[in-house]
Write an enzyme that holds these catalytic residues in place. Sequence first.
Site: not given
Length: 425
Positions: A135, A165, A244
Amino acid sequence: MKMNNYMKSILGGIIGSILTFSLVMMTPLMPTKTITIEKAAPAPVLQTRQSLNKETMESLDFTVTAEKVMPAVVHIRSSVKADRRSRRFNDGDIPESFRDFFGPFIPREDDGGEREGTGSGVIISTDGYIVTNNHVVEDAAKVTVTLFDNRDYQAQIIGTDPSTDLALIKIAEADLPFLTMEDSDDVRVGQWVLAIGNPFNLNSTVTAGIVSAKGRNINILRRKSDFPIESFIQTDAVVNPGNSGGALVNLDGELVGINTAIASPTGSYAGYAFAVPSNIASKVIKDLLDYGLVQRGFIGAIIREVNGEFARDNDLNITSGVYIDSLVSNSAAKEAGVEVGDVITHVDGIAVKSSPELLEMIGRHRPGDRMGLTVNRNGRPMEFSLVLKNRDGNTDIVEKEAEEVMMSKLGISVSPLDEEEMEEY
């Protein structure tokens, strides 16, 4: 008057007793020659506890680990068209209070409608390969990587995997610092870990915490993949938007996970963070390098997690494991002899107590790999050996579509139009 004197005598006696008792209770804290308990050696239990506390306090110095790890964690800026990003990351699609934590998208005056978000990545080889979250780079028109020493590079996206992911990108540089991956099966609940990333554009931020749990499934990837693998390492190390794709490391500076999601009602840290285990990341990275996409093995079964209530309702004599609810025709499990009602308890000799743990173990394998299952059938353990299959029910390695390969050679990329785009164009 006599009664008053009598009462006074009683009260005086009571008060005197109280004072005497108080003095006796206070005696161990007062210096006196008649007290010997202060000179007595502490009990062995207290000695052990004091020793452990001292050793623990001396080991809680994270400076060496932080200095080793920080140069291998990078800052990623991803430029994405605003309309695509808004559809990808509609908060209404995120289940409950769990969410990924890609950094805020900031409008750019000179980009013609693009937005720039920020995240993190981890250098895993000296020649510039970097692992991050899918992402972070998904739909990106441009990916910029900033190293610890502030050098900037344009990165190439090698491959992505929405089901975990994860993504692999590369910069053109050599002799880079990198992190090695540790076996995430060796991670233990309660051990110290460090999270390194770039929250809120604060470069090279280090936080510490412990592993709170393993094998967590928070249903955050189901909106991106029909076959998600969620077996997260849960920690209480502080992470926020921008973390992230950053590193979760042990105190030896070895990579044990990729920080991916947080539990938060606001979008900021609220106590729990989740990381993809390094064993999953290792397999995904190798597949992306070798094949350009991830090879998924399947046992061909619909599964359910066993708990106390489920065991009572189904007359099971076991309260943990993974229940076989149904089997796909010509599936790997069915061909091996597994039956509906079996409870999987081990994979390749390793205990599995939940569905996420089972999916993680299967997710480390490719079609054609042989895997051992131990199941509980009517109270008896049984062993099976099965050969995993791909989504199409065979053992072939899945190749990229010919059109995708051709478009890559031409230097362009395409994607199907959704209903809104078809109506617009």
